[in-house]
Design a protein around this motif. Structure first.
Motif, PDB file in Angstrom:
ATOM      1  N   ASP A   1       0.832  -1.212   0.000  1.00 35.68           N
ATOM      2  CA  ASP A   1       0.000   0.000   0.000  1.00 35.68           C
ATOM      3  C   ASP A   1       0.861   1.255   0.000  1.00 35.68           C
ATOM      4  O   ASP A   1       0.556   2.231  -0.699  1.00 35.68           O
ATOM      5  CB  ASP A   1      -0.938  -0.002   1.209  1.00 35.68           C
TER       6      ASP A   1
ATOM      7  N   ASN B   1      -2.843   7.346 -10.034  1.00 36.61           N
ATOM      8  CA  ASN B   1      -4.064   6.604  -9.744  1.00 36.61           C
ATOM      9  C   ASN B   1      -4.952   6.643 -10.978  1.00 36.61           C
ATOM     10  O   ASN B   1      -5.484   7.699 -11.335  1.00 36.61           O
ATOM     11  CB  ASN B   1      -4.774   7.226  -8.533  1.00 36.61           C
TER      12      ASN B   1
ATOM     13  N   CYS C   1     -12.763   9.557 -12.472  1.00 38.28           N
ATOM     14  CA  CYS C   1     -13.590  10.003 -11.349  1.00 38.28           C
ATOM     15  C   CYS C   1     -13.762  11.515 -11.365  1.00 38.28           C
ATOM     16  O   CYS C   1     -14.872  12.022 -11.291  1.00 38.28           O
ATOM     17  CB  CYS C   1     -12.967   9.534 -10.033  1.00 38.28           C
TER      18      CYS C   1
ATOM     19  N   GLY D   1     -11.955  13.464  -3.125  1.00 37.08           N
ATOM     20  CA  GLY D   1     -12.173  12.041  -2.898  1.00 37.08           C
ATOM     21  C   GLY D   1     -11.771  11.167  -4.067  1.00 37.08           C
ATOM     22  O   GLY D   1     -11.596   9.955  -3.918  1.00 37.08           O
TER      23      GLY D   1
ATOM     24  N   ALA E   1      -8.550   8.881  -4.038  1.00 36.09           N
ATOM     25  CA  ALA E   1      -8.515   7.647  -3.245  1.00 36.09           C
ATOM     26  C   ALA E   1      -8.792   6.438  -4.122  1.00 36.09           C
ATOM     27  O   ALA E   1      -9.420   6.540  -5.179  1.00 36.09           O
ATOM     28  CB  ALA E   1      -9.537   7.724  -2.117  1.00 36.09           C
ATOM     29  N   ARG E   2      -8.315   5.299  -3.668  1.00 37.93           N
ATOM     30  CA  ARG E   2      -8.639   4.035  -4.325  1.00 37.93           C
ATOM     31  C   ARG E   2      -9.693   3.341  -3.478  1.00 37.93           C
ATOM     32  O   ARG E   2      -9.403   2.432  -2.710  1.00 37.93           O
ATOM     33  CB  ARG E   2      -7.389   3.166  -4.456  1.00 37.93           C
ATOM     34  N   ASN E   3     -10.943   3.795  -3.608  1.00 39.19           N
ATOM     35  CA  ASN E   3     -12.010   3.210  -2.801  1.00 39.19           C
ATOM     36  C   ASN E   3     -13.260   3.033  -3.642  1.00 39.19           C
ATOM     37  O   ASN E   3     -13.304   3.390  -4.823  1.00 39.19           O
ATOM     38  CB  ASN E   3     -12.294   4.064  -1.559  1.00 39.19           C
ATOM     39  N   ASP E   4     -14.293   2.490  -3.034  1.00 39.32           N
ATOM     40  CA  ASP E   4     -15.509   2.148  -3.762  1.00 39.32           C
ATOM     41  C   ASP E   4     -16.226   3.385  -4.284  1.00 39.32           C
ATOM     42  O   ASP E   4     -16.761   3.376  -5.392  1.00 39.32           O
ATOM     43  CB  ASP E   4     -16.443   1.340  -2.850  1.00 39.32           C
ATOM     44  N   TRP E   5     -16.234   4.472  -3.492  1.00 35.89           N
ATOM     45  CA  TRP E   5     -16.917   5.693  -3.943  1.00 35.89           C
ATOM     46  C   TRP E   5     -16.280   6.238  -5.211  1.00 35.89           C
ATOM     47  O   TRP E   5     -16.974   6.557  -6.187  1.00 35.89           O
ATOM     48  CB  TRP E   5     -16.853   6.757  -2.837  1.00 35.89           C
TER      49      TRP E   5
ATOM     50  N   LYS F   1      -6.683  -3.504  -6.286  1.00 41.13           N
ATOM     51  CA  LYS F   1      -8.001  -4.100  -6.543  1.00 41.13           C
ATOM     52  C   LYS F   1      -9.011  -3.137  -7.160  1.00 41.13           C
ATOM     53  O   LYS F   1      -9.697  -3.483  -8.128  1.00 41.13           O
ATOM     54  CB  LYS F   1      -8.560  -4.702  -5.246  1.00 41.13           C
ATOM     55  N   PRO F   2      -9.196  -1.901  -6.627  1.00 40.28           N
ATOM     56  CA  PRO F   2     -10.173  -1.000  -7.247  1.00 40.28           C
ATOM     57  C   PRO F   2      -9.835  -0.689  -8.709  1.00 40.28           C
ATOM     58  O   PRO F   2     -10.728  -0.630  -9.557  1.00 40.28           O
ATOM     59  CB  PRO F   2     -10.096   0.255  -6.376  1.00 40.28           C
TER      60      PRO F   2
END
Length: 349
Positions: free
Chosen positions: A220, A229, A235, A240, A243-247, A322-323
């Motif tokens: 990480d 990214n 995005c 936000g 970030a590497r997140n679901d949102w 993963k994202p």
């Protein structure tokens, strides 16, 4: 005065009636043609980017409802945007695509604006974003605008015609590995002056760090330290999105469905170009032919010092990314479906 003789009066009346009938037929045909032309003009004036063939089930007989919903967001017919934006994701063949566009702009007669300088900003302040939108809106059209840039929502600025996007991606692990070495050594053949001009400043210790050593300190941390990214390019400019997140992932997917006519993948480069030829001919007509005529275009931008990761290291990176892997697979599914629909409808050359 009474009409004399009677035969002459009757004959004159017949001619008058016939003339009136001809005039009525002419008016009816003329108005009908104008009405049909008006309908055609209205249809052409407001193209629907998400138009798909009416007989979609014939093309996709074994698809689930979810996959048909996905297909409904694809561009599967010719569109002619006056502004096309290539917000190029780094290390996804973008130098090769830029080389290709440089030749297509002459052949296809469109304007071409490039923002390319050392450490060009990808994430903008609100003021910088507004200035960029104004710059793009003022360009002579048709125009293809190219820059390493996180997605900008032009629809927020109430432009007369919002631009259409396209982009290219690649397997996130391969992209990360390529970027890891590029940020340290640049392209093959670069001299020290060019390396100093274009690459990130970093300590010699960090520059000489191997990928194995970087991941060994924590995958990480290694991924975060290398900053790039892929999700943010789709995005947007919100904080936000870094970030590497679901949102961020879901927002990127929605933006792709709404504003990207084509997102190709480097592993299927030629198929991606063929889709571009079919749906964006103003910019990509003859792209495959030009690509084959200039095979040296992609050979000048090989990353220096790059080493392929071991199988175990690749697995570790896949888990850490993963994202981005999910976004890549989403894009790949869309591309394959877009290609399938276009091919079966006879729209691919």
């Amino acid at each position: 005065m009474p009409c004399r003789p009677i035969r002459f009066c009757i004959k004159s009346l017949k001619y008058a009636v016939a003339l009136l009938l001809l005039v009525a037929v002419y008016i009816n045909l003329n108005l009908g043609n104008r009405y049909r032309a008006t309908l055609d003009t209205e249809r052409d004036a407001a193209p629907d980017l998400r138009n798909i063939p009416v007989d979609l089930p014939r093309f996709l007989p074994n698809r689930t409802n979810g996959e048909n919903d996905l297909a409904a967001t694809l561009v599967t017919r010719t569109i002619q945007p006056n502004i096309l934006i290539y917000n190029r994701v780094p290390k996804c063949g973008s130098s090769t695509v830029r080389f290709l566009i440089g030749r297509l702009r002459v052949r296809n007669r469109f304007n071409y604006k490039v923002h390319n300088w050392p450490n060009v900003r990808q994430s903008l302040t609100p003021t910088e974003e507004a200035e960029l939108v104004q710059q793009v809106a003022s360009l002579r059209r048709p125009v293809l605008f190219l820059r390493h840039l996180h997605y900008v929502d032009f629809a927020r600025y109430n432009l007369t015609a919002a631009p259409v996007y396209f982009n290219m991606v690649r397997d996130p692990v391969d992209r990360f590995v390529s970027h890891f070495y590029f940020s340290r050594y640049g392209f093959k053949g670069w001299d020290e002056e060019k390396i100093k001009k274009w690459l990130w400043p970093m300590s010699e210790e960090r520059r000489n760090m191997t990928l194995e050593d970087c991941v060994g300190r924590g995958v990480d941390k290694c991924i975060a330290d290398n900053r790039e990214n892929m999700i943010a390019f789709f995005c947007g400019q919100e904080r936000g999105c870094s970030a590497r997140n679901d949102w961020a992932l879901r927002k990127a997917q929605r933006n792709i469905e709404r504003d990207f006519a084509l997102v190709g993948i480097l592993e299927r480069f030629e198929e991606s170009l063929k889709i571009g030829e079919a749906i964006l001919p103003r910019y990509f007509d003859s792209a495959v032919k030009v690509f084959h005529n200039y095979p040296e275009g992609g050979k000048k931008t090989k990353t220096a010092g790059k080493k392929e990761p071991s199988k175990s290291l690749r697995t570790i990176l896949e888990n850490g990314l993963k994202p981005e892997m999910e976004l890549y697979n989403f894009i790949k599914r869309r591309l394959f479906m877009q290609y399938e629909i276009l091919k079966r409808s006879g729209k691919l050359s």
